[in-house]
Structures are given as C-alpha cells and as structure tokens.
Design a protein around this motif. Structure first.
Motif, PDB file in Angstrom:
ATOM      1  N   ARG A  46      45.730  48.382  43.118  1.00 52.56           N
ATOM      2  CA  ARG A  46      45.140  47.034  43.191  1.00 52.56           C
ATOM      3  C   ARG A  46      45.409  46.475  44.578  1.00 52.56           C
ATOM      4  O   ARG A  46      46.532  46.097  44.890  1.00 52.56           O
ATOM      5  CB  ARG A  46      45.781  46.128  42.121  1.00 52.56           C
ATOM      6  N   ILE A  47      44.385  46.462  45.412  1.00 52.33           N
ATOM      7  CA  ILE A  47      44.616  46.162  46.821  1.00 52.33           C
ATOM      8  C   ILE A  47      43.812  44.949  47.284  1.00 52.33           C
ATOM      9  O   ILE A  47      42.592  44.898  47.115  1.00 52.33           O
ATOM     10  CB  ILE A  47      44.289  47.406  47.680  1.00 52.33           C
ATOM     11  N   GLY A  48      44.532  43.966  47.827  1.00 52.17           N
ATOM     12  CA  GLY A  48      43.889  42.773  48.361  1.00 52.17           C
ATOM     13  C   GLY A  48      44.045  42.681  49.871  1.00 52.17           C
ATOM     14  O   GLY A  48      43.101  42.920  50.625  1.00 52.17           O
ATOM     15  N   SER A  49      45.251  42.343  50.319  1.00 56.96           N
ATOM     16  CA  SER A  49      45.489  42.050  51.740  1.00 56.96           C
ATOM     17  C   SER A  49      44.996  43.135  52.695  1.00 56.96           C
ATOM     18  O   SER A  49      44.411  42.822  53.732  1.00 56.96           O
ATOM     19  CB  SER A  49      46.987  41.839  51.990  1.00 56.96           C
ATOM     20  N   VAL A  70      43.940  41.076  36.538  1.00 55.80           N
ATOM     21  CA  VAL A  70      45.246  41.668  36.866  1.00 55.80           C
ATOM     22  C   VAL A  70      46.392  40.667  36.725  1.00 55.80           C
ATOM     23  O   VAL A  70      47.552  41.027  36.892  1.00 55.80           O
ATOM     24  CB  VAL A  70      45.232  42.308  38.283  1.00 55.80           C
ATOM     25  N   ASN A 130      43.263  37.634  39.719  1.00 60.35           N
ATOM     26  CA  ASN A 130      44.506  37.408  38.979  1.00 60.35           C
ATOM     27  C   ASN A 130      44.445  36.156  38.108  1.00 60.35           C
ATOM     28  O   ASN A 130      45.304  35.957  37.266  1.00 60.35           O
ATOM     29  CB  ASN A 130      45.724  37.371  39.904  1.00 60.35           C
ATOM     30  N   LYS A 135      40.996  37.909  45.020  1.00 61.80           N
ATOM     31  CA  LYS A 135      41.455  36.554  44.676  1.00 61.80           C
ATOM     32  C   LYS A 135      41.482  35.595  45.867  1.00 61.80           C
ATOM     33  O   LYS A 135      41.398  34.404  45.676  1.00 61.80           O
ATOM     34  CB  LYS A 135      42.829  36.612  44.011  1.00 61.80           C
ATOM     35  N   MET A 153      50.166  48.117  45.404  1.00 59.87           N
ATOM     36  CA  MET A 153      49.444  47.042  46.076  1.00 59.87           C
ATOM     37  C   MET A 153      49.509  47.348  47.579  1.00 59.87           C
ATOM     38  O   MET A 153      49.955  48.415  47.977  1.00 59.87           O
ATOM     39  CB  MET A 153      50.078  45.684  45.735  1.00 59.87           C
ATOM     40  N   THR A 154      49.062  46.415  48.394  1.00 63.16           N
ATOM     41  CA  THR A 154      48.993  46.683  49.840  1.00 63.16           C
ATOM     42  C   THR A 154      50.287  47.275  50.399  1.00 63.16           C
ATOM     43  O   THR A 154      50.262  48.235  51.166  1.00 63.16           O
ATOM     44  CB  THR A 154      48.631  45.379  50.582  1.00 63.16           C
TER      45      THR A 154
HETATM   46  C1  LIG Z   1      47.262  39.774  44.496  1.00 63.45           C
HETATM   47  C2  LIG Z   1      47.545  40.891  43.589  1.00 63.45           C
HETATM   48  C3  LIG Z   1      47.375  42.217  44.017  1.00 63.45           C
HETATM   49  C4  LIG Z   1      46.974  42.586  45.431  1.00 63.45           C
HETATM   50  O1  LIG Z   1      48.043  42.316  46.306  1.00 63.45           O
HETATM   51  P1  LIG Z   1      48.000  42.706  47.867  1.00 63.45           P
HETATM   52  O2  LIG Z   1      49.439  42.789  48.233  1.00 63.45           O
HETATM   53  O3  LIG Z   1      47.264  41.613  48.538  1.00 63.45           O
HETATM   54  O4  LIG Z   1      47.320  44.015  47.987  1.00 63.45           O
HETATM   55  C5  LIG Z   1      47.621  43.224  43.099  1.00 63.45           C
HETATM   56  N1  LIG Z   1      48.005  42.955  41.827  1.00 63.45           N
HETATM   57  C6  LIG Z   1      48.185  41.698  41.383  1.00 63.45           C
HETATM   58  C7  LIG Z   1      48.620  41.476  39.980  1.00 63.45           C
HETATM   59  C8  LIG Z   1      47.960  40.625  42.250  1.00 63.45           C
HETATM   60  O5  LIG Z   1      48.137  39.367  41.806  1.00 63.45           O
END
Ligand SMILES: *Cc1c(COP(=O)(O)O)cnc(C)c1O
Length: 241
Positions: free
Chosen positions: A226-229, A85, A64, A43, A210-211
């Motif tokens: 679900r991993i972004g950062s 997500v 998201n 995202k 998540m992260t």
């Molecule tokens: C942004 C988001 C993530 C990822 O979050 P990080 O902390 O960056 O890994 C996972 N799930 C949802 C629903 C998100 O909006």
C-alpha cells in the motif's frame, strides 16, 4: 509543455521507480512480480491525480477514510478496484460495501459481524482482511496477534464475508530492515490460521509494506503493498513550481 503533461510525466517517473523496486525485491526473494499487487494510496491527492495513476495502469486504489473513498469513487467515472485500508466505523459499512473491492482493516469481531449482517442484507459477498497490530503500538487499530486464533469459529461461521488474509502496519523505523520481524510474524500468523481453518479459507493475502518498508515486506511475502508517498508526495507542488 502543459502542466497536465508535466504532472503525467512526473507521476510516470515515480511509478517506474516504485515498480523497479518492487521487481528487484521480488527477484531477491525468488518471487514472481505477478504475486504482488500495488495498491496506490490516494488519500493525500485529488481525484484528478488518482485518475491519472489509473491512466498509467494502476487500477487498485486505496483510501484510509470511508468518506474520502465514497467521494473519490463518485468523482472518478471509471471502473476501479477500491481498497479501504483504514478504520471502518460500523455505521459506514452500509455505504462502503457496494464500492469496495477489499476491506483491509477489519479490526474487531463486532465489525466483522456488522459486515456479515450488512453483506447478507445487500445480498453480496464482502472480501476482507483482518488487521493485526503486530507491533503493538497503542495508536494503531487491529487485533492483538494472540486474539487471532480465537476468531477461527467466527470465521468458519461466516456466510457473506470471505476472510482473504491479514494486514498490518509496521512501526516506523529509520532502517526498514528492522520492520522485517513484524512482517515475518504476520506471515507466520497467517500460516498458523490457515492450518486451523483448512482449505475453504486459503488466506492468500498479506497486505503489508508502505513507502518506508515495502521492499522488506515483499521479501517477507507481501501480496499487496500500500504505497502513497513514494508515488505522490510533493508531486502537485513540484509541477506547479
Ligand atoms: C497512508 C497509508 C498507507 C500509505 O503510506 P505511505 O507511507 O504514504 O506509503 C498505507 N497504509 C495505510 C493504512 C495508510 O493509512
């Protein structure tokens, strides 16, 4: 070295680090690494960077916001598994369904009904997870845990939607160990729902972690993190600097 090559190497380093941490958490829990799918949440990044992680072998990408998922799916010309997500408004179901592999964020009975109706109209099967607000934060979407058992008759009546499991977001904690009860509660809820639904609905997925907390989530049975950062944060800037 070109900027593109630097970016690729930096992303590879991030991905390897995340992979090692997932593998170590699986080891600690006596689980097979193959039981956990990494969904890279793109995202905050450009379609180019999202495509780069696909080049590195991560084919499950998450967004998201529906509009952003539409935009990236159109910009990236390759077969990927897109995951929604975040919150889905009912007026965006029609455009989203043909693009997504899995919707993690079904947060109301009305949305479930809307997806069922639209999937029937499009003659497709929609795979979804029910989002549960286990931590009961007011700013989060999702069913309250006690609402979930009431959904059993509705789930049983679905023809064009398959409920594949549950999703949650834990409250942010400095110490991720404190997220453990949230993840364990989601697993228990899944087990309870599965017992009521029977074998037609195996509810195989728990999307959690998540992260900040994915290792604890894997230890508690996550099948999707679900991993972004951890993958992307600061990457573009870091490479340009
Ligand atoms: C942004 C988001 C993530 C990822 O979050 P990080 O902390 O960056 O890994 C996972 N799930 C949802 C629903 C998100 O909006």
């Amino acid at each position: 070295m070109s900027d593109q090559m630097k970016l690729r190497l930096a992303l590879m380093g991030r991905l390897n680090a995340v992979e090692e941490r997932i593998a170590a958490a699986c080891d600690r829990a006596g689980r097979d690494r193959g039981e956990v799918t990494l969904v890279a949440v793109t995202k905050t990044v450009s379609p180019e960077l999202a495509e780069l992680i696909a080049d590195l072998g991560v084919y499950h990408l998450g967004e998201n916001r529906p509009q952003e998922l539409w935009r990236k799916a159109a910009a990236i010309d390759r077969a990927l598994w897109w995951h929604l997500v975040g919150h889905l408004q009912r007026n965006k179901v029609e455009r989203t369904l043909p693009l997504v592999h899995l919707i993690h964020s079904v947060d109301s009975a009305r949305l479930l009904d809307a997806i069922e109706a639209e999937a029937a109209r499009q003659v497709r099967i929609a795979d979804v997870l029910l989002e549960v607000n286990v931590s009961r934060e007011a700013n989060k979407h999702g069913f309250a845990p006690e609402e979930v058992p009431d959904l059993v008759p509705r789930i049983t009546a679905l023809n064009n939607v398959r409920v594949k499991g549950l999703m949650t977001m834990a409250a942010y904690e400095e110490d991720p160990q404190r997220c453990r009860p949230t993840f364990a509660a989601l697993r228990h809820l899944r087990d309870q729902l599965r017992a009521e639904l029977g074998s037609a609905h195996p509810l195989e997925h728990l999307s959690m972690g998540m992260t900040n907390d994915f290792e604890v989530a894997v230890e508690e049975g996550a099948t999707m993190v679900r991993i972004g950062s951890a993958l992307f944060e600061g990457l573009t800037e870091g490479v340009k600097a």
